[in-house]
Structures are given as C-alpha cells and as structure tokens.
Design a protein around this motif. Structure first.
Motif, PDB file in Angstrom:
ATOM      1  N   GLU A 297      -3.217  -5.511  12.418  1.00  0.00           N
ATOM      2  CA  GLU A 297      -3.407  -4.556  11.339  1.00  0.00           C
ATOM      3  C   GLU A 297      -4.869  -4.198  11.129  1.00  0.00           C
ATOM      4  O   GLU A 297      -5.248  -3.662  10.073  1.00  0.00           O
ATOM      5  CB  GLU A 297      -2.745  -5.079  10.065  1.00  0.00           C
ATOM      6  CG  GLU A 297      -1.245  -5.217  10.265  1.00  0.00           C
ATOM      7  CD  GLU A 297      -0.478  -5.640   9.033  1.00  0.00           C
ATOM      8  OE1 GLU A 297      -1.048  -5.590   7.934  1.00  0.00           O
ATOM      9  OE2 GLU A 297       0.697  -6.017   9.181  1.00  0.00           O
ATOM     10  N   ILE A 298      -5.698  -4.497  12.170  1.00  0.00           N
ATOM     11  CA  ILE A 298      -7.026  -3.899  12.200  1.00  0.00           C
ATOM     12  C   ILE A 298      -7.170  -2.992  13.419  1.00  0.00           C
ATOM     13  O   ILE A 298      -8.221  -2.357  13.576  1.00  0.00           O
ATOM     14  CB  ILE A 298      -8.152  -4.954  12.172  1.00  0.00           C
ATOM     15  CG1 ILE A 298      -8.182  -5.779  13.447  1.00  0.00           C
ATOM     16  CG2 ILE A 298      -8.029  -5.844  10.950  1.00  0.00           C
ATOM     17  CD1 ILE A 298      -9.415  -6.659  13.533  1.00  0.00           C
ATOM     18  N   VAL A 336       0.840  -1.133  21.393  1.00  0.00           N
ATOM     19  CA  VAL A 336       0.030  -1.798  20.372  1.00  0.00           C
ATOM     20  C   VAL A 336       0.134  -1.102  19.022  1.00  0.00           C
ATOM     21  O   VAL A 336      -0.368  -1.621  18.023  1.00  0.00           O
ATOM     22  CB  VAL A 336      -1.461  -1.851  20.791  1.00  0.00           C
ATOM     23  CG1 VAL A 336      -1.617  -2.584  22.101  1.00  0.00           C
ATOM     24  CG2 VAL A 336      -2.059  -0.449  20.866  1.00  0.00           C
ATOM     25  N   SER A 337       0.802   0.063  18.980  1.00  0.00           N
ATOM     26  CA  SER A 337       0.736   0.912  17.785  1.00  0.00           C
ATOM     27  C   SER A 337       1.980   0.885  16.911  1.00  0.00           C
ATOM     28  O   SER A 337       2.022   1.559  15.885  1.00  0.00           O
ATOM     29  CB  SER A 337       0.489   2.363  18.218  1.00  0.00           C
ATOM     30  OG  SER A 337       1.517   2.807  19.094  1.00  0.00           O
ATOM     31  N   GLU A 338       2.998   0.119  17.282  1.00  0.00           N
ATOM     32  CA  GLU A 338       4.271   0.182  16.541  1.00  0.00           C
ATOM     33  C   GLU A 338       4.299  -0.829  15.403  1.00  0.00           C
ATOM     34  O   GLU A 338       5.205  -1.639  15.296  1.00  0.00           O
ATOM     35  CB  GLU A 338       5.450  -0.064  17.494  1.00  0.00           C
ATOM     36  CG  GLU A 338       5.604   1.013  18.553  1.00  0.00           C
ATOM     37  CD  GLU A 338       5.848   2.388  17.952  1.00  0.00           C
ATOM     38  OE1 GLU A 338       6.690   2.502  17.045  1.00  0.00           O
ATOM     39  OE2 GLU A 338       5.185   3.343  18.379  1.00  0.00           O
ATOM     40  N   ASN A 339       3.295  -0.755  14.524  1.00  0.00           N
ATOM     41  CA  ASN A 339       3.224  -1.749  13.464  1.00  0.00           C
ATOM     42  C   ASN A 339       3.791  -1.314  12.130  1.00  0.00           C
ATOM     43  O   ASN A 339       4.453  -2.117  11.476  1.00  0.00           O
ATOM     44  CB  ASN A 339       1.780  -2.232  13.285  1.00  0.00           C
ATOM     45  CG  ASN A 339       1.637  -3.305  12.229  1.00  0.00           C
ATOM     46  OD1 ASN A 339       1.524  -3.015  11.049  1.00  0.00           O
ATOM     47  ND2 ASN A 339       1.665  -4.549  12.654  1.00  0.00           N
ATOM     48  N   PRO A 340       3.534  -0.089  11.640  1.00  0.00           N
ATOM     49  CA  PRO A 340       4.036   0.227  10.282  1.00  0.00           C
ATOM     50  C   PRO A 340       5.531  -0.044  10.155  1.00  0.00           C
ATOM     51  O   PRO A 340       6.331   0.401  10.978  1.00  0.00           O
ATOM     52  CB  PRO A 340       3.722   1.717  10.139  1.00  0.00           C
ATOM     53  CG  PRO A 340       2.516   1.920  11.001  1.00  0.00           C
ATOM     54  CD  PRO A 340       2.752   1.020  12.189  1.00  0.00           C
ATOM     55  N   GLU A 353      -3.285   3.335  12.641  1.00  0.00           N
ATOM     56  CA  GLU A 353      -4.668   3.584  12.252  1.00  0.00           C
ATOM     57  C   GLU A 353      -4.793   3.701  10.738  1.00  0.00           C
ATOM     58  O   GLU A 353      -5.705   3.141  10.128  1.00  0.00           O
ATOM     59  CB  GLU A 353      -5.194   4.877  12.889  1.00  0.00           C
ATOM     60  CG  GLU A 353      -5.261   4.839  14.407  1.00  0.00           C
ATOM     61  CD  GLU A 353      -4.085   5.560  15.025  1.00  0.00           C
ATOM     62  OE1 GLU A 353      -4.302   6.476  15.828  1.00  0.00           O
ATOM     63  OE2 GLU A 353      -2.933   5.192  14.689  1.00  0.00           O
ATOM     64  N   GLU A 354      -3.876   4.438  10.123  1.00  0.00           N
ATOM     65  CA  GLU A 354      -3.915   4.605   8.679  1.00  0.00           C
ATOM     66  C   GLU A 354      -3.697   3.270   7.973  1.00  0.00           C
ATOM     67  O   GLU A 354      -4.404   2.932   7.014  1.00  0.00           O
ATOM     68  CB  GLU A 354      -2.853   5.613   8.230  1.00  0.00           C
ATOM     69  CG  GLU A 354      -2.871   5.867   6.738  1.00  0.00           C
ATOM     70  CD  GLU A 354      -1.798   6.844   6.275  1.00  0.00           C
ATOM     71  OE1 GLU A 354      -1.835   7.232   5.099  1.00  0.00           O
ATOM     72  OE2 GLU A 354      -0.922   7.212   7.086  1.00  0.00           O
ATOM     73  N   LYS A 355      -2.717   2.508   8.457  1.00  0.00           N
ATOM     74  CA  LYS A 355      -2.452   1.206   7.860  1.00  0.00           C
ATOM     75  C   LYS A 355      -3.668   0.290   8.010  1.00  0.00           C
ATOM     76  O   LYS A 355      -4.071  -0.404   7.066  1.00  0.00           O
ATOM     77  CB  LYS A 355      -1.225   0.568   8.514  1.00  0.00           C
ATOM     78  CG  LYS A 355      -0.826  -0.768   7.922  1.00  0.00           C
ATOM     79  CD  LYS A 355       0.477  -1.267   8.530  1.00  0.00           C
ATOM     80  CE  LYS A 355       0.909  -2.587   7.890  1.00  0.00           C
ATOM     81  NZ  LYS A 355       2.192  -3.072   8.418  1.00  0.00           N
ATOM     82  N   GLY A 358      -6.678   1.129   5.781  1.00  0.00           N
ATOM     83  CA  GLY A 358      -6.429   0.652   4.427  1.00  0.00           C
ATOM     84  C   GLY A 358      -6.509  -0.856   4.334  1.00  0.00           C
ATOM     85  O   GLY A 358      -7.059  -1.415   3.381  1.00  0.00           O
ATOM     86  N   ALA A 359      -5.994  -1.541   5.367  1.00  0.00           N
ATOM     87  CA  ALA A 359      -5.925  -3.004   5.329  1.00  0.00           C
ATOM     88  C   ALA A 359      -7.297  -3.653   5.394  1.00  0.00           C
ATOM     89  O   ALA A 359      -7.559  -4.639   4.704  1.00  0.00           O
ATOM     90  CB  ALA A 359      -5.049  -3.514   6.474  1.00  0.00           C
ATOM     91  N   VAL A 360      -8.206  -3.134   6.238  1.00  0.00           N
ATOM     92  CA  VAL A 360      -9.505  -3.791   6.382  1.00  0.00           C
ATOM     93  C   VAL A 360     -10.358  -3.645   5.129  1.00  0.00           C
ATOM     94  O   VAL A 360     -11.367  -4.353   4.993  1.00  0.00           O
ATOM     95  CB  VAL A 360     -10.285  -3.262   7.601  1.00  0.00           C
ATOM     96  CG1 VAL A 360      -9.534  -3.551   8.885  1.00  0.00           C
ATOM     97  CG2 VAL A 360     -10.611  -1.790   7.467  1.00  0.00           C
ATOM     98  N   GLN A 361      -9.951  -2.774   4.215  1.00  0.00           N
ATOM     99  CA  GLN A 361     -10.703  -2.664   2.972  1.00  0.00           C
ATOM    100  C   GLN A 361     -10.632  -3.933   2.139  1.00  0.00           C
ATOM    101  O   GLN A 361     -11.420  -4.114   1.205  1.00  0.00           O
ATOM    102  CB  GLN A 361     -10.197  -1.463   2.167  1.00  0.00           C
ATOM    103  CG  GLN A 361     -10.528  -0.138   2.823  1.00  0.00           C
ATOM    104  CD  GLN A 361     -10.211   1.030   1.921  1.00  0.00           C
ATOM    105  OE1 GLN A 361     -10.812   1.208   0.870  1.00  0.00           O
ATOM    106  NE2 GLN A 361      -9.234   1.813   2.319  1.00  0.00           N
TER     107      GLN A 361
END
Length: 491
Positions: A297-298, A336-340, A353-355, A358-361
């Motif tokens: 998630e980064i 590598v991109s099928e996370n949401p 990328e969007e997730k 937001g997550a690294v914030q």
C-alpha cells in the motif's frame, strides 16, 4: 453551490473529492456536475484525454481509460492504474519537513528494565503452535479471574501455525512470536508449546533477545503432567512480579506507535491519515518511534517516502524492500496493482496509486530513519518502515512484534478487530463515528469542521489518555487477536 461540497487536495490536482453526495447539474468548484458523484468519490475539474495522467495529492493516481470531461464522475469506469513491476530507484534525498509544535508532552506509562516505555502492564501467553492455542486461552481466562484488577490483563494469542512449516516460512512464524514476546507491554510471557511441533520451544526462546529472556517462561504440554495447572502456576508467578510495576511520567520519546489503515474510503486520505501524519511528525521530532508498514500500500507512492531517507543506506534498504515485495507478487503470476478492496472501491478509491498516496500520509513528512524486516524490532528515534503485507491482522500483529505499544488504526468503513496492543480506531468520517461508537475512538472528520490545529490537539489528548490506561473500544469489547504472515508450503 458552496466549494465545501468538494475538496481539491492540491492546486495541481485534476480532480476533487466530494464531501457530500453531488447531484447532476449543480455547480461545484467552477464545474457543472455531469453525473451523480457519491461522497468520497472524485469529480473531474479539468478535461483529460484518453491515456492522460490523472492527479490527486499533486501526484499521479493513474491514467484516463477514456476521455474525461470537467464535471464527470472519475472512478473505475474511466480511470485505471499505471503501475507495472519493479523499478530502479534513484537516490534524491531531501530534507523532510520539521515539526514546530509546542514542546512534547509527557505521559504516564510503565518504564521497563531496558528503558523502553509500555502503555500496558500485562502477562501474555504465546503458543508455539496452533495445537495448544485453545489451551493457552483456557489458562489466560482462569488467570484473569484469579488476578482481576491486579495488572492490566492476562491474554493468550492463538494462531494456527508453528507446525507443517519449512524454511523461511517457519522462520517468519518464529520471528513474529519472538517479537511479540519482546513487546514492552508484556511484563511477563509464557511460551506454551506442545512438544512435537516444528517450532520448538528452545528455538523460539533463542530467538527472543537475550536481554529479555529473563521475563519469559516456557512449558511443553507433552512433557508436563497437568499442563493447565503448571501453566497457571507460571502465570501466577509472573503476575506477582508484574503487580509491583507502577506508572510514571515518561517523555513522548518513550512511545512507539504503529501506523495502520484498513477499510479506507475517499476521506481517509483527507482527514484520518493526514491526522496521523501530523502526529507521526511530532512523535519522530521528539525522538519517539512511529512505524509504517503495509508495503503493497505504498506502491505508487514510494518515491516520496524514499526521498525522505536519512541516509543512502536507508534509501537502498527501502528501495530493495519495495522491489522485493513486488517480486513476491510477480513470482506468483499476480499484478502488483490489484490492491484496492471492494470496500475501498465503494468508498471512492479507484487505483492502488490513489490508495497508496493516501496511505503514506500516515507518516506525514517524518524522515525515514530505518527499514526493518518482518519480525525485527524497530530502532528508537524516528520513523521505521516495516516489512509486512497490507492485511489488517497480519500487519497490525507485525507492528506489535516490531515493538509498537499502541496501534493507531484509521478506517473509513469500520472494523471491530483489535490486536495485542491497544488499537485506537480513527474514523475518517462522521457517519462511521456516529453509527459505530463501540468500534471508534476518534472522529477525524472534525479536521474539516474545526481545523487541523484543534483536531490535532484533541487527537493528541486522546492518544495520551489511551496510552495511560483508558481502554480503547476494541479493548472494551475484548477484541484482541494476532495473525502471522504465512508463506510457503504447508506439509
């Protein structure tokens, strides 16, 4: 309509986030809404041609699948990921933003013999193998009844692993359990074995740091007569020792906090995660230890995080960790991109990328101080990046094994589950906080109502209250569990 209907996070963004359900035909941020846009979803502010980069947080979150007009709803029907495989990362170390808030507060915690601070004073029972997980829970329940009120609790953490494992898979299970045994919140630890398992007691005990083995006891159920009675006696002795501990004033630097998100929605990256990020900056600046994990998630946001590495060695370790995790996916034939998750998508998050952005914030702009492997303990004094997947239970357990004495868990859709250390749930929105008060400890949408400064002060007070012993919602509900990262074959 008022600009408060939607929020443009960064001046360069081509989209805004709806702060309420938007209706076709209304004017928002200078554009006419073309289709209904649910709360938390994205509204196009500029035109995008097919294939064009779409930006949010000032950075790319994917590319337009079709032409997007101003006022369009931007989601999975017209936005796709641009992520692929491993990357070559070029060092570009930058100075991170310093925190200029008031002097750090103190909090009342338990000072352990090795100098670390603890938010709880408990005895933990860790089974070496799933075969004695229920036995461990029996022992813990009985001890809780005998010793109610004397210490903060006696808890067992069952899991299904420890046997039928080989190589790195077995080593990972052992490392996670050894890390949990070293957590400061456990004043005493009973390692409860069966006897014939792959994860032998002697090997697990040897994996616990030598300086901490004195507070650890071990019992093989097959070698014991009445294992319940013998385990109970060992726990009783540890409770007697732990009961002498008293809370004392500790600096903020004595706090080690895990940063976690789960069930995120479109507001998570606007309210809850930045709230954690500002706290993480303050904690790191004070010499404390925030820990960030969930490596998948980064993906898509790693460049900005790696640029804050304190040294070339830390940068190289972080880059290697990200690529190693990508290779873990690719070797299984998976993208590598099928996370949401379905919940993420429903809440307005479209691409990884969007997730990730937001997550690294959750780490704010804190400098990256260290990179650690699964099962390792985070070194004190700054932000650590921990190897673990995004799964809530696995990554939260890994945070506790890395030494976190509290987990700050942001969520947009909610979850009741808690973990070995106090798990403070932070809602991204008012609706979740209002409908699930038995899950949620803090409502982060107050950032939009009261401003960041007031919300930050209230959040810090909430963290300190729970660090000093106020039970979290998960603790009140008896929600405590662990999950171990299972890799490799099962015999």
């Amino acid at each position: 309509m008022s600009a408060a209907a939607a929020l443009r996070v960064h001046g360069d963004d081509g989209v805004a986030v709806a702060l309420r359900d938007l209706v076709a035909g209304e004017r928002v941020l200078g554009v006419t809404v073309m289709q209904p846009v649910p709360r938390g979803h994205k509204l196009a502010l500029t035109a995008h041609g097919a294939g064009a980069t779409v930006t949010k947080y000032g950075l790319p979150i994917g590319r337009a699948l079709t032409a997007i007009a101003p006022g369009d709803h931007v989601h999975s029907h017209n936005l796709v990921t641009a992520l692929a495989g491993e990357l070559t990362y070029e060092p570009s170390l930058s100075a991170a933003m310093g925190h200029t808030a008031a002097p750090p507060p103190t909090w009342r915690g338990y000072r352990r013999a090795d100098g670390r601070g603890a938010t709880r004073n408990e005895v933990w029972i860790l089974p070496t193998v799933g075969c004695v997980g229920l036995t461990a829970e029996q022992v813990a329940r009985a001890a809780m009844e005998r010793h109610a009120g004397r210490i903060d609790g006696v808890h067992a953490f069952a899991h299904p692993h420890g046997c039928s494992q080989l190589g790195d898979d077995l080593a990972g299970t052992r490392a996670a359990l050894a890390g949990l045994a070293a957590n400061p919140n456990a004043a005493g630890v009973l390692l409860l074995g069966l006897g014939c398992e792959s994860n032998q007691l002697a090997d697990l005990l040897a994996a616990v740091p030598a300086a901490l083995r004195g507070r650890v006891r071990a019992l093989s159920s097959q070698s014991a007569g009445d294992e319940l009675a013998e385990a109970g006696a060992l726990v009783d002795a540890m409770v007697e020792e732990a009961a002498a501990a008293r809370r004392e004033d500790l600096p903020l630097s004595a706090l080690t906090v895990g940063l976690k998100c789960g069930g995120s929605d479109g507001l998570s990256g606007l309210t809850a995660n930045p709230l954690l990020g500002r706290f993480a900056e303050r904690l790191a600046a004070a010499g404390g230890t925030p820990i960030l994990t969930e490596i998948p998630e980064i993906f898509g946001a790693e460049q900005a995080l790696l640029a804050r590495a304190e040294s070339p060695a830390v940068f190289a370790a972080g880059a290697a960790l990200v690529n190693r995790f990508k290779r873990y996916y690719l070797d299984q034939g998976l993208p590598v991109s099928e996370n949401p998750s379905p919940g993420n998508l429903a809440g307005g998050i479209t691409t990884l990328e969007e997730k990730s952005l937001g997550a690294v914030q959750k780490a704010g702009q804190a400098p990256l101080h260290a990179v650690i492997d699964y099962g390792e303990t985070a070194p004190p004094g700054g932000l650590a990046l921990l190897e673990a997947p995004g799964n809530d239970a696995v990554s939260s357990t890994a945070l506790a094994a890395a030494g976190a004495t509290m987990v700050l868990f942001t969520t947009g859709r909610g979850t009741p589950l808690g973990f070995p250390v106090p798990t403070l749930k932070v809602a991204s929105n008012h609706v979740l906080a209002a409908t699930k008060p038995h899950w949620i400890d803090f409502d982060a949408e107050r950032v939009l109502d009261d401003g960041a400064e007031a919300a930050d002060a209230a959040f810090l007070a909430t963290i300190i209250a729970h660090a000093e012993g106020l039970p979290t919602a998960a603790e009140r509900a008896g929600q405590r569990a662990i999950a171990i990262w299972k890799r490799g074959v099962t015999l």
